[in-house]
Design a protein around this motif. Structure first.
Motif: not given
Length: 301
Positions: A37-45
């Motif tokens: 899930r942390q691969f995606f830059k739009e969803m850090p929080i």
């Protein structure tokens, strides 16, 4: 000198990020993330990605490297990770990989199965059966075709059940047998270090972490992603519940409660998966000294 991949794994919220940084600093090496899930830059929080400060302490790879609009898979990660290891092992004898994505860890350790191509007619017929009869009949068929894999699979995960039956019928032998045949050799040693806490302690940490996500702006992050809610990358805990709130079906308090509950359920699922792996050496996250000694012993061998 033999190269070694140290994998720091464990359930969501257990405390992998901070400890992985300490291990990498001690080994003077870099970190490869296997949190899908942390691969995606739009969803850090919502994915509790490492902070800017943490990323500056040790070089990380595969954090925010993709967009939610990109297609990605376990097979692609296996290739990308192995290529990254080749690059990093040129300058380091050890690498730290950390995360809790079970299938992605298995892809690195064992390789993705070289499975036979499934006939589209068979796939369509199984999907039609599922649409008309539900999953019970297909699940019963899997129990007959491959009792070993049947014991491991999530009985509610209809996609994996259908896929396993497809493979069994296409190959003419159990899916679990094919998986065992296809474990791939790696040119580096693999040492798995697991982190775990007592259930109440872990669940309390998960609940508090969700509260921190809300304070950090999870609602605003999810609202920006809401127009794209059908994307596979967003079909995950933290966002699904927020989208239900935006749809007017839940209050915000209910959405937060469900994020906490579903995060706890996911942690339980992760531990069930990891507990089957006899290669994992387990520690409490507070046992930093013991973990470092364990790593030294492995390197001296």
């Amino acid at each position: 000198m033999q190269k070694t991949l140290f994998i720091l794994l464990g359930p969501t919220g257990v405390g992998k990020t901070d400890l992985s940084i300490q291990i990498a600093k001690n080994l003077n090496t870099e970190i490869v993330s296997c949190d899908s899930r942390q691969f995606f830059k739009e969803m850090p929080i919502g994915t509790a990605a490492p902070t800017k400060e943490q990323l500056e302490m040790v070089k990380h790879h595969f954090i925010g490297n993709l967009s939610i609009f990109d297609y990605y898979s376990c097979g692609k990660f296996e290739m990308d990770a192995l290529n990254k290891f080749d690059e990093l092992f040129n300058n380091h004898n050890e690498i730290v990989m950390t995360g809790g994505s079970m299938l992605y860890i298995d892809a690195v350790c064992k390789g993705i199965d070289d499975l036979p191509d499934v006939d589209q007619e068979l796939r369509d017929s199984l999907n039609a059966r599922y649409a008309h009869e539900g999953i019970e009949g297909i699940r019963a068929e899997l129990k007959i075709l491959d009792p070993e894999y049947y014991q491991k699979i999530d009985p509610k995960n209809y996609k994996r059940i259908i896929h396993a039956v497809e493979i069994c019928l296409t190959a003419g032998k159990p899916y679990s047998e094919i998986r065992k045949e296809n474990n791939k050799e790696r040119n580096f040693d693999i040492v798995k270090i697991g982190l775990r806490r007592d259930r109440d302690e872990l669940y309390d940490r998960i609940n508090k972490r969700v509260e921190i996500m809300i304070q950090d702006g999870l609602e605003e992050e999810a609202r920006a992603l809401y127009p794209h809610k059908e994307l596979n990358a967003l079909n995950t805990v933290g966002y699904k519940e927020m989208f239900t709130y935006f749809d007017g079906e839940w209050t915000l308090d209910r959405a937060i409660e469900m994020i906490q509950q579903n995060s706890r359920h996911y942690a339980k699922k992760q531990m069930s998966w990891f507990n089957r792996d006899q290669e994992i050496s387990w520690f409490h996250p507070s046992q930093e000294k013991e973990i470092m000694n364990f790593i030294k012993e492995k390197l001296h061998k």
